[in-house]
Design a protein around this motif. Structure first.
Motif, PDB file in Angstrom:
ATOM      1  N   VAL A 239      -2.787  -6.511   2.902  1.00 37.20           N
ATOM      2  CA  VAL A 239      -1.930  -7.425   2.140  1.00 37.20           C
ATOM      3  C   VAL A 239      -2.779  -8.647   1.780  1.00 37.20           C
ATOM      4  O   VAL A 239      -3.441  -9.220   2.645  1.00 37.20           O
ATOM      5  N   THR A 240      -2.763  -9.004   0.491  1.00 32.55           N
ATOM      6  CA  THR A 240      -3.580 -10.152   0.053  1.00 32.55           C
ATOM      7  C   THR A 240      -2.693 -11.382  -0.154  1.00 32.55           C
ATOM      8  O   THR A 240      -1.506 -11.256  -0.445  1.00 32.55           O
ATOM      9  N   LYS A 241      -3.311 -12.579  -0.009  1.00 28.34           N
ATOM     10  CA  LYS A 241      -2.549 -13.814  -0.285  1.00 28.34           C
ATOM     11  C   LYS A 241      -2.324 -13.924  -1.790  1.00 28.34           C
ATOM     12  O   LYS A 241      -1.318 -14.450  -2.236  1.00 28.34           O
ATOM     13  N   GLU A 242      -3.276 -13.428  -2.582  1.00 31.45           N
ATOM     14  CA  GLU A 242      -3.151 -13.491  -4.044  1.00 31.45           C
ATOM     15  C   GLU A 242      -2.119 -12.463  -4.510  1.00 31.45           C
ATOM     16  O   GLU A 242      -2.146 -11.312  -4.055  1.00 31.45           O
ATOM     17  N   PRO A 243      -1.213 -12.870  -5.412  1.00 27.32           N
ATOM     18  CA  PRO A 243      -0.268 -11.883  -5.938  1.00 27.32           C
ATOM     19  C   PRO A 243      -0.989 -10.858  -6.811  1.00 27.32           C
ATOM     20  O   PRO A 243      -2.006 -11.177  -7.420  1.00 27.32           O
ATOM     21  N   PRO A 279       1.870  -3.264  -4.541  1.00 32.12           N
ATOM     22  CA  PRO A 279       2.651  -4.447  -4.926  1.00 32.12           C
ATOM     23  C   PRO A 279       2.244  -5.717  -4.164  1.00 32.12           C
ATOM     24  O   PRO A 279       2.450  -6.811  -4.638  1.00 32.12           O
ATOM     25  N   ASN A 280       1.661  -5.524  -2.967  1.00 32.63           N
ATOM     26  CA  ASN A 280       1.302  -6.749  -2.240  1.00 32.63           C
ATOM     27  C   ASN A 280      -0.149  -6.790  -1.769  1.00 32.63           C
ATOM     28  O   ASN A 280      -0.504  -7.564  -0.885  1.00 32.63           O
ATOM     29  N   GLY A 281      -0.988  -5.964  -2.360  1.00 34.99           N
ATOM     30  CA  GLY A 281      -2.379  -6.025  -1.942  1.00 34.99           C
ATOM     31  C   GLY A 281      -3.231  -4.890  -2.461  1.00 34.99           C
ATOM     32  O   GLY A 281      -3.065  -4.450  -3.599  1.00 34.99           O
ATOM     33  N   VAL A 282      -4.125  -4.426  -1.575  1.00 33.57           N
ATOM     34  CA  VAL A 282      -5.096  -3.417  -1.987  1.00 33.57           C
ATOM     35  C   VAL A 282      -5.055  -2.215  -1.048  1.00 33.57           C
ATOM     36  O   VAL A 282      -4.692  -2.334   0.119  1.00 33.57           O
ATOM     37  N   ALA A 283      -5.449  -1.065  -1.595  1.00 34.74           N
ATOM     38  CA  ALA A 283      -5.438   0.181  -0.810  1.00 34.74           C
ATOM     39  C   ALA A 283      -6.554   1.081  -1.354  1.00 34.74           C
ATOM     40  O   ALA A 283      -7.386   0.635  -2.141  1.00 34.74           O
ATOM     41  N   GLY A 284      -6.561   2.343  -0.925  1.00 32.28           N
ATOM     42  CA  GLY A 284      -7.572   3.286  -1.416  1.00 32.28           C
ATOM     43  C   GLY A 284      -8.751   3.413  -0.461  1.00 32.28           C
ATOM     44  O   GLY A 284      -8.855   2.659   0.509  1.00 32.28           O
ATOM     45  N   GLY A 301      -5.575 -13.425  13.792  1.00 32.22           N
ATOM     46  CA  GLY A 301      -5.327 -14.614  12.972  1.00 32.22           C
ATOM     47  C   GLY A 301      -6.561 -15.159  12.270  1.00 32.22           C
ATOM     48  O   GLY A 301      -6.543 -16.276  11.752  1.00 32.22           O
ATOM     49  N   LYS A 302      -7.650 -14.385  12.271  1.00 33.39           N
ATOM     50  CA  LYS A 302      -8.879 -14.883  11.622  1.00 33.39           C
ATOM     51  C   LYS A 302      -8.768 -14.751  10.100  1.00 33.39           C
ATOM     52  O   LYS A 302      -8.090 -13.854   9.589  1.00 33.39           O
ATOM     53  N   ASN A 303      -9.441 -15.650   9.399  1.00 33.34           N
ATOM     54  CA  ASN A 303      -9.419 -15.625   7.936  1.00 33.34           C
ATOM     55  C   ASN A 303     -10.513 -14.712   7.406  1.00 33.34           C
ATOM     56  O   ASN A 303     -11.694 -14.962   7.629  1.00 33.34           O
ATOM     57  N   ILE A 304     -10.100 -13.693   6.706  1.00 35.96           N
ATOM     58  CA  ILE A 304     -11.060 -12.732   6.156  1.00 35.96           C
ATOM     59  C   ILE A 304     -10.898 -12.726   4.633  1.00 35.96           C
ATOM     60  O   ILE A 304      -9.792 -12.763   4.114  1.00 35.96           O
ATOM     61  N   HIS A 384      -8.002 -13.134  -0.430  1.00 34.94           N
ATOM     62  CA  HIS A 384      -7.851 -13.591   0.953  1.00 34.94           C
ATOM     63  C   HIS A 384      -6.863 -12.652   1.641  1.00 34.94           C
ATOM     64  O   HIS A 384      -5.799 -12.364   1.087  1.00 34.94           O
ATOM     65  N   ILE A 385      -7.222 -12.207   2.827  1.00 34.95           N
ATOM     66  CA  ILE A 385      -6.359 -11.221   3.506  1.00 34.95           C
ATOM     67  C   ILE A 385      -5.279 -11.923   4.324  1.00 34.95           C
ATOM     68  O   ILE A 385      -5.582 -12.740   5.205  1.00 34.95           O
ATOM     69  N   GLU A 386      -4.061 -11.564   4.020  1.00 36.05           N
ATOM     70  CA  GLU A 386      -2.891 -12.146   4.714  1.00 36.05           C
ATOM     71  C   GLU A 386      -2.622 -11.357   6.002  1.00 36.05           C
ATOM     72  O   GLU A 386      -2.414 -11.909   7.060  1.00 36.05           O
TER      73      GLU A 386
END
Ligand SMILES: Cc1cc2nc3c(=O)[nH]c(=O)nc-3n(C[C@H](O)[C@H](O)[C@H](O)COP(=O)(O)OP(=O)(O)OC[C@H]3O[C@@H](n4cnc5c(N)ncnc54)[C@H](O)[C@@H]3O)c2cc1C
Length: 455
Positions: A239-243, A279-284, A301-304, A384-386
């Motif tokens: 899930v990414t922070k970016e839409p 719809p909320n991030g990346v896959a594959g 909780g680390k920022n990746i 940014h990974i949520e």
């Protein structure tokens, strides 16, 4: 004393051995078998997934009384959906490459792989009438393209074998031990006690809980003193922070690269290949590989951050020269339309949100700074990974029973004598490519062989 102990057990046995009971006709045979069967299970296997079915098959060769317990109404539910229904059962890459796909814990598997590796597994299934194919990336599938064939090859012989009792729709709640720490059997959810001097735990991890693996094994083993490395979903979409713009959902990118950056901006990995958007991030495929690298960090909780390079084949200088040439050749076109020169149409909304340039600016008016922005967008789209997606979408579990507490030569617990731990329940996981099933099959093989090695 003997009668007192045996009689209540006979009734417990009556409850669990319906299949056997149907077979016997005379009262005499009936009671003889009850006593014989009940007091003489040589082995109980908990969980009839990939590992449990393999353990039962191997143990069955030793002519012992085996009880295989499965909580679902059908065995091998996960096995049947593996490899998108085609079952990528192993990988023929050489051991030294294979092991790298398991990460640092790969060492634990060296013993098991020296006894039962991809060659042995392939021979095993081919002898059971499942011809196999080796595909791209050394991945092995049944020639039929059906995971069902792999499952049937295991279950059919087990169902025919009179030494094996399979209890479905039956949940194990507890592993029973003596005060000295020796296994004596298992207790079912309805409190029935099943006895055996050896128990193989093959209850899987927490991924795809609808197939039966809900992590119950962790709790049972924890109660006996085992430590459980916190299970987290792996090989899972992110899930990414970016839409994600609507146009991109389901769109597949090929030949791109994803670099993975830690909190300090240091690169900790890079993957090349295909990915897609949700719809909320990346896959594959490459996102699944990334997820394996970062899932624990994300759950801590680390920022990746991920950096998507849409043109990995061109270095910055070459791409810049190409851009200068194409901006000149298409000077009268507006940026919004001209982006098609470098990107698929679906990517344009995401590209525009990454470059702060007026969308209808003509290409011959783009200045050097703006050209750098375009260049940067093509080589460095940041996500940014949520979080990761949940257990329902995770192909495997990362974490599980601490490997230090299990003997790698036998899969026997170092805490409870006679108890074996195999498959995804262990703190072992690997990339996609057939590695995870090989782990399940090899650990099961080792345990089933060791159970009766001293008899
Ligand atoms: C969608 C999907 C596709 C996959 N594709 C591949 C692939 O192509 N190649 C590959 O290598 N790997 C693949 N994997 C991973 C692989 O399937 C697993 O690593 C493997 O099945 C683990 O085997 P296991 O026997 O340890 O656990 P499982 O297969 O999960 O089996 C555990 C069994 O234990 C039973 N159980 C649980 N608790 C209890 C209890 N208390 N009492 C009784 N029974 C219990 C469960 O119902 C289940 O049947 C895939 C996974 C998924 C989810």
């Amino acid at each position: 004393m003997h009668t007192k102990k045996t009689l209540p057990n006979l009734f417990l046995f009556l409850k669990i051995e319906k299949k056997e009971l149907r077979v016997h006709t005379t009262i005499h045979t009936f009671f003889f078998d009850i006593i014989y069967m009940h007091t003489n299970y040589d082995l109980i296997i908990v969980g009839a997934g990939a590992a449990g079915l393999m353990a039962a098959t191997v143990a069955a060769e030793k002519d012992k009384k085996i009880l295989l317990i499965e909580k679902m109404d059908q065995a091998g539910r996960k096995l049947r959906i593996t490899g998108k229904g085609r079952c990528n059962l192993t990988n023929t890459s050489p051991l030294k490459d294979f092991i790298t796909h398991l990460g640092s814990d790969g060492r634990f598997m060296r013993n098991a792989f020296s006894k039962f590796f991809s060659t042995e597994l392939m021979t095993f299934f081919e002898q059971k009438g499942v011809p196999l194919n080796i595909e791209r990336g050394s991945r092995v599938f049944p020639k039929s393209g059906k995971s069902l064939d792999v499952f049937l090859a295991l279950i059919k012989d087990l169902e025919r074998n009179r030494n094996i009792t399979i209890l479905k729709n039956t949940s194990v709640a507890r592993i029973v031990t003596t005060t000295e720490g020796r296994v004596v059997g298992v207790e079912l959810k309805d409190k029935t006690l099943c006895r055996a001097p050896k128990v193989i735990m093959a209850t899987g991890g927490k991924s795809y809980p609808s197939t039966g693996s809900e992590g119950e094994g962790y709790e049972m083993l924890k109660q006996l003193g085992h430590t459980i490395v916190q299970p987290v979903p792996s090989l899972v979409p992110l899930v990414t922070k970016e839409p994600i713009p609507e146009e991109l959902i389901g769109f597949q990118l090929k030949n791109v690269s994803l670099a993975v950056m830690n909190e300090n901006g240091g690169k900790i990995g890079e993957y090349f290949g295909e990915m897609t958007f949700t719809p909320n991030g990346v896959a594959g495929p490459i996102v699944l590989s990334v997820s394996r690298l970062i899932t624990r960090m994300v759950h801590e909780g680390k920022n990746i951050t991920l950096k998507l390079d849409l043109k990995p084949a061109l270095d910055v200088t070459t791409l810049d020269k190409k851009l200068i040439r194409e901006l000149n050749e298409n000077g009268t076109r507006v940026l919004k339309d001209a982006l098609r020169l470098w990107l698929p149409a679906e990517m344009i909304p995401l590209a525009l949100s990454n470059i702060k340039i007026e969308h209808y600016k003509r290409l011959n008016q783009i200045n050097a700074n703006e050209r750098k922005m375009i260049l940067n967008m093509l080589k460095n789209i940041i996500f940014h990974i949520e979080s990761t997606r949940g257990w329902d979408e995770a192909i495997v579990t990362q974490g599980g029973v601490n490997l230090k507490e299990v003997n790698p030569k036998t899969m026997e617990s170092k805490i409870v004598e006679g108890l074996y731990i195999v498959g995804e329940l262990l703190d072992l996981d690997a990339d996609t490519g057939g590695y995870n099933l090989q782990i399940a099959f090899s650990t099961a093989y080792m345990a089933a062989n060791d159970c009766f090695s001293k008899d």
